[in-house]
Design an enzyme around this catalytic site. Structure first.
Site, PDB file in Angstrom:
ATOM      1  N   THR A 152      44.135  37.206  42.671  1.00 33.18           N
ATOM      2  CA  THR A 152      43.265  38.286  42.212  1.00 33.18           C
ATOM      3  C   THR A 152      44.068  39.530  41.826  1.00 33.18           C
ATOM      4  OG1 THR A 152      41.581  39.843  42.989  1.00 33.18           O
ATOM      5  CG2 THR A 152      42.989  38.903  44.673  1.00 33.18           C
ATOM      6  N   ASP A 153      43.459  40.372  41.010  1.00 38.22           N
ATOM      7  CA  ASP A 153      44.104  41.650  40.652  1.00 38.22           C
ATOM      8  C   ASP A 153      44.164  42.613  41.844  1.00 38.22           C
ATOM      9  OD1 ASP A 153      41.391  42.317  40.790  1.00 38.22           O
ATOM     10  OD2 ASP A 153      41.274  43.151  38.778  1.00 38.22           O
ATOM     11  N   GLU A 154      43.358  42.341  42.880  1.00 35.55           N
ATOM     12  CA  GLU A 154      43.279  43.293  43.998  1.00 35.55           C
ATOM     13  C   GLU A 154      44.591  43.388  44.773  1.00 35.55           C
ATOM     14  OE1 GLU A 154      39.727  43.263  46.318  1.00 35.55           O
ATOM     15  OE2 GLU A 154      38.494  42.695  44.612  1.00 35.55           O
ATOM     16  N   TYR A 156      27.678  51.973  46.181  1.00 37.94           N
ATOM     17  CA  TYR A 156      28.643  52.538  47.134  1.00 37.94           C
ATOM     18  C   TYR A 156      29.196  53.855  46.589  1.00 37.94           C
ATOM     19  CZ  TYR A 156      28.831  47.757  49.142  1.00 37.94           C
ATOM     20  OH  TYR A 156      28.527  46.541  49.697  1.00 37.94           O
ATOM     21  N   LYS A 199      45.176  37.716  50.343  1.00 38.43           N
ATOM     22  CA  LYS A 199      45.517  37.070  49.071  1.00 38.43           C
ATOM     23  C   LYS A 199      46.981  37.378  48.705  1.00 38.43           C
ATOM     24  CE  LYS A 199      43.234  35.008  46.585  1.00 38.43           C
ATOM     25  NZ  LYS A 199      42.870  33.561  46.485  1.00 38.43           N
ATOM     26  N   TYR A 238      40.918  41.514  52.717  1.00 39.89           N
ATOM     27  CA  TYR A 238      40.831  40.442  51.711  1.00 39.89           C
ATOM     28  C   TYR A 238      42.076  40.443  50.823  1.00 39.89           C
ATOM     29  CZ  TYR A 238      39.743  38.311  47.190  1.00 39.89           C
ATOM     30  OH  TYR A 238      39.807  37.573  46.021  1.00 39.89           O
ATOM     31  N   SER A 239      42.380  41.608  50.215  1.00 40.04           N
ATOM     32  CA  SER A 239      43.505  41.616  49.266  1.00 40.04           C
ATOM     33  C   SER A 239      44.837  41.426  49.992  1.00 40.04           C
ATOM     34  CB  SER A 239      43.501  42.876  48.399  1.00 40.04           C
ATOM     35  OG  SER A 239      43.429  44.042  49.174  1.00 40.04           O
TER      36      SER A 239
END
Ligand code: NAD
Ligand code: TDX
Length: 350
Positions: free
Chosen positions: A131-133, A214, A161, A157-158
């Site tokens: 992912t880009d995150e 948010y 990953k 999460y990032s």
């Protein structure tokens, strides 16, 4: 016949990849391995049941013995690894399951592939979907993420990953495992679990429920239609250079609040409501902890090397996507009620 193991094939992106590969490559066996967590919905692939080149295996990538056995018994030539815990908000409340699946699960697959292939790597490939995150967050004036951007993950999460990406590169550098990686921006389209922004908001507009934005809704995401991601995965798997990383993105940045207004406009129109009637549902709520301000991908390497470009204009993609969810209300209802989890038992009798 090549045997291609796709992990996470019952999830959102995985289901599009599995369908593309089963239909496009009838001479390859496509093995979909998935644990069927809450995010796995095997009924997304009901159209493939009975196809001779499609097989489903229910397994957990964090179970090393199970994964080893699968590699020992099936002659796997290629892996496309999508299985992951994927929702940032869940990673904030339950980081351990992200480390277990995303880090240990990836390591189990790498080690099992390395041992099964025993350094006879001819014709083998381990493709890791990321992912880009992992690159962190951009300010409004910073240029887009390239493949050289330093890793700087912020959410559990990032971080998980990013860690899995490092393990994949380490297996290439240490053991010579043939790997390729891609880092993609936010996907949207049919079959996305309605905890992610776009399907959640379409469903809430349908039922006149609040739309929880948010913070101030100023965060920016770079959106890509899921079938364009699946096409990129196909290209990279078949033509990408071993050891390389490719960024995938739509070149399509939207501030959340502007995207939400577009969703409202489109959904109201398709539901026959007065235009903008659902704007009253917008509810500003406490911001996500550590909320990344902006993601934006520079996909020029993929475009220049492999000729990939996104096929859909965003407004067109959103129109198609909203139509799909409104025409598949029974899908949304079966997911929100939990009924979809019975599909595997009904089909496979377990
Ligand atoms: P998803 O949450 O919709 O699907 C994940 C799938 O993995 C599910 O079918 C789930 O059952 C399966 N799974 C989870 N844990 C497992 C385990 N321990 N063993 C076996 N299977 C397991 O996710 P998605 O949005 O389709 O994302 C797929 C991949 O693409 C992920 O690796 C994600 O990091 C990456 N990605 C997603 C996006 C996006 O916008 N959705 C963007 C870039 C990259
Ligand atoms: O209720 C919400 N309200 C809201 O304002 C939700 C669910 C989200 N948001 C915001 C947060 C983000 O800025 O919308 C944006 C998109 O949120 P998500 O759909 O949760 O996606 P994001 O956090 O950007 O991560 C996604 O893209 C990268 C995927 O979930 C990841 O798996 C992928 O790696």
């Amino acid at each position: 016949m090549r045997h291609i193991l796709i992990t996470g094939g019952a999830g959102f992106i995985g289901s599009h990849v599995v369908r593309l590969f089963v239909n496009k490559y009838p001479d390859d066996e496509i093995i979909n391995l998935d644990k069927l967590t809450y995010a796995g919905n095997l009924s997304n692939l009901s159209d493939l049941e009975g196809k001779p080149n499609y097989k489903f295996i229910k397994a957990d990538i964090s179970d090393y013995d199970a994964i080893r056995k699968i590699f020992e018994t099936l002659k796997i030539d290629g892996v496309i690894h999508l299985a992951a815990e994927s929702h940032v908000d869940r990673s904030i409340t339950d980081p351990f399951s992200f480390a277990k699946t995303n880090v240990i699960g990836t390591l189990n697959l790498l080690q099992s592939a390395k041992d099964a292939w025993r350094e006879n790597y001819e014709g083998k490939l381990f493709y890791h979907i990321s992912t880009d995150e992992v690159y962190g967050a951009l300010n409004f004036n910073e240029s887009r993420f390239t493949e050289e951007t330093r890793y700087d993950p912020h959410s559990p999460y990032s971080a998980s990953k990013a860690s899995s990406d490092h393990f994949v590169r380490a297996y290439h550098d240490t053991y010579g495992l043939p790997v390729v990686l891609s880092n993609c921006s936010n996907n949207y389209g049919p079959y996305q679990f309605p905890e992610k922004l776009i399907p959640l908001f379409i469903n809430n507009i349908r039922y006149n429920k609040p739309l929880p934005v948010y913070g101030k809704g100023e965060n920016v995401r770079d959106w890509l239609y899921v079938e364009d991601h699946a096409r990129a995965i196909d290209l990279i798997f078949h033509r990408g250079r071993v050891g390389q990383t490719y960024n995938i993105g739509g070149g399509n940045e939207w501030k959340n609040i502007d995207l939400i207004k577009l969703l409202i406009k489109t959904t109201d129109r398709l539901l026959g409501r007065e235009m903008g009637a659902s704007e009253k549902l917008i509810t500003f709520v406490t911001d996500r902890a550590g909320h990344d301000l902006r993601y934006a991908i520079d996909a020029s390497k993929l475009r220049n090397e492999l000729g990939w470009t996104p096929s859909l204009q965003f407004e067109e993609g959103i129109d198609q996507t909203v139509r799909w969810y409104l025409e598949h209300q029974e899908w949304l209802d079966s997911v929100t009620s939990g009924e979809y989890q019975n599909y595997y038992r009904r089909m496979y009798g377990e």
